[in-house]
Write a protein that holds these residues in place. Sequence first.
Motif, short mmCIF file in Angstrom:
data_model
loop_
_atom_site.label_atom_id
_atom_site.label_comp_id
_atom_site.label_asym_id
_atom_site.label_seq_id
_atom_site.Cartn_x
_atom_site.Cartn_y
_atom_site.Cartn_z
N GLY A 207 0.78 -1.23 0.00
CA GLY A 207 0.00 0.00 0.00
C GLY A 207 0.80 1.27 0.00
O GLY A 207 0.23 2.37 0.09
N ARG A 208 2.12 1.16 -0.11
CA ARG A 208 2.97 2.35 -0.11
C ARG A 208 3.84 2.39 -1.35
O ARG A 208 4.11 1.37 -1.97
CB ARG A 208 3.87 2.36 1.14
N SER A 209 4.29 3.60 -1.70
CA SER A 209 5.17 3.76 -2.85
C SER A 209 6.58 3.36 -2.45
O SER A 209 7.19 3.94 -1.54
CB SER A 209 5.16 5.22 -3.33
N LEU A 210 7.09 2.33 -3.12
CA LEU A 210 8.43 1.81 -2.82
C LEU A 210 9.50 2.54 -3.62
O LEU A 210 10.60 2.79 -3.11
CB LEU A 210 8.47 0.31 -3.13
N ALA A 211 9.19 2.89 -4.86
CA ALA A 211 10.16 3.56 -5.72
C ALA A 211 9.44 4.15 -6.92
O ALA A 211 8.35 3.73 -7.28
CB ALA A 211 11.24 2.59 -6.19
N SER A 212 10.08 5.14 -7.55
CA SER A 212 9.54 5.74 -8.76
C SER A 212 10.71 6.25 -9.60
O SER A 212 11.66 6.81 -9.05
CB SER A 212 8.58 6.88 -8.44
N GLY A 213 10.64 6.03 -10.90
CA GLY A 213 11.72 6.49 -11.77
C GLY A 213 11.60 5.90 -13.15
O GLY A 213 10.56 5.33 -13.51
N THR A 214 12.66 6.01 -13.94
CA THR A 214 12.68 5.43 -15.27
C THR A 214 12.75 3.91 -15.14
O THR A 214 13.10 3.37 -14.08
CB THR A 214 13.89 5.92 -16.05
N PRO A 215 12.46 3.19 -16.23
CA PRO A 215 12.58 1.73 -16.17
C PRO A 215 13.97 1.26 -15.72
O PRO A 215 14.07 0.34 -14.91
CB PRO A 215 12.28 1.30 -17.61
N ALA A 216 15.02 1.93 -16.20
CA ALA A 216 16.38 1.54 -15.80
C ALA A 216 16.61 1.78 -14.31
O ALA A 216 17.22 0.94 -13.63
CB ALA A 216 17.41 2.32 -16.62
N GLU A 217 16.11 2.90 -13.80
CA GLU A 217 16.28 3.20 -12.38
C GLU A 217 15.52 2.22 -11.51
O GLU A 217 16.04 1.76 -10.47
CB GLU A 217 15.80 4.63 -12.10
N VAL A 218 14.32 1.89 -11.91
CA VAL A 218 13.51 0.94 -11.13
C VAL A 218 14.11 -0.45 -11.17
O VAL A 218 14.18 -1.16 -10.15
CB VAL A 218 12.06 0.94 -11.65
N ARG A 219 14.56 -0.87 -12.35
CA ARG A 219 15.16 -2.20 -12.48
C ARG A 219 16.41 -2.35 -11.59
O ARG A 219 16.69 -3.42 -11.05
CB ARG A 219 15.53 -2.47 -13.94
N ALA A 220 17.15 -1.25 -11.43
CA ALA A 220 18.39 -1.29 -10.66
C ALA A 220 18.17 -1.08 -9.16
O ALA A 220 19.12 -1.21 -8.38
CB ALA A 220 19.35 -0.22 -11.18
N ASN A 221 16.95 -0.77 -8.74
CA ASN A 221 16.67 -0.48 -7.34
C ASN A 221 16.66 -1.77 -6.52
O ASN A 221 15.88 -2.68 -6.78
CB ASN A 221 15.31 0.23 -7.23
N ALA A 222 17.52 -1.82 -5.51
CA ALA A 222 17.66 -3.05 -4.71
C ALA A 222 16.38 -3.39 -3.96
O ALA A 222 16.02 -4.56 -3.83
CB ALA A 222 18.82 -2.89 -3.73
N ASP A 223 15.67 -2.36 -3.46
CA ASP A 223 14.43 -2.62 -2.74
C ASP A 223 13.36 -3.21 -3.66
O ASP A 223 12.60 -4.10 -3.26
CB ASP A 223 13.91 -1.32 -2.11
N VAL A 224 13.30 -2.71 -4.89
CA VAL A 224 12.34 -3.22 -5.86
C VAL A 224 12.68 -4.66 -6.24
O VAL A 224 11.80 -5.53 -6.34
CB VAL A 224 12.30 -2.33 -7.11
N GLN A 225 13.95 -4.93 -6.42
CA GLN A 225 14.37 -6.30 -6.75
C GLN A 225 13.97 -7.27 -5.64
O GLN A 225 13.49 -8.37 -5.91
CB GLN A 225 15.88 -6.33 -6.97
N ALA A 226 14.15 -6.85 -4.41
CA ALA A 226 13.82 -7.73 -3.28
C ALA A 226 12.32 -7.94 -3.14
O ALA A 226 11.86 -9.05 -2.83
CB ALA A 226 14.39 -7.15 -1.99
#
Length: 236
Positions: A207-226
Amino acid sequence: MTLLEARGLQRHFGGIPAVDGVDLTLRAGEIHALIGPNGAGKTTLVSLLSGRITPQAGRILFAGEDITALPAHRRVAKGIAYTFQITSIYPRLTVFDNVALALRDSRDLPRAVGAALARTGLQALAGETAGELSYGHQRLLELTMGLALKPRLLILDEPTQGLANEDIAGFKALVRSLVPETTVLLIEHNMEVVMDLADRITVLNFGRSLASGTPAEVRANADVQAAYLGGDDAEA
């Protein structure tokens, strides 16, 4: 230019936070994807944006106007169209009549319906009964109904769900053709589609925003990967 700005949106169900203080900014003329694991709050968030449900806290601005309290039909009149996760058509009516219902206030109805069908390639199926169409064509019909309204913002909830690969390719080409005249908010579990189409991505989790950015930025985000990309793809 910012088209839609949501700040601090909250919506709880039975004490459980489905959307918990989410901020979201949509720029005019962009394709913005909303992703996240099962139960992340994606569909609840877009229901808040489209007016299907009311936020318990927060504010929504559309083209600078506060629309937080406006019902869904008033938001449609402002230029927000929403296609549902589950196909929502009138199965006993013809393709033409489905689009005509979406455009019932148009002054030149046959011409407007014809133009909408031509844009999505359904003009040859205008006389067919909607319920007898293939699943892919039914999804395309629903998209046609949304586009017929000439929205400034088109919200697509899981539009490629159940589509064959050839239908997905056609869908991607159609979405690209909509911008920059129409801003697209895409809720999608198919990461290939997301990474191929989106200018920016917002990731929701619990229910919360974890990350926001370009596709490359999101793909590289460690929290998003986890939380999402590194695990099983899921829908919400």
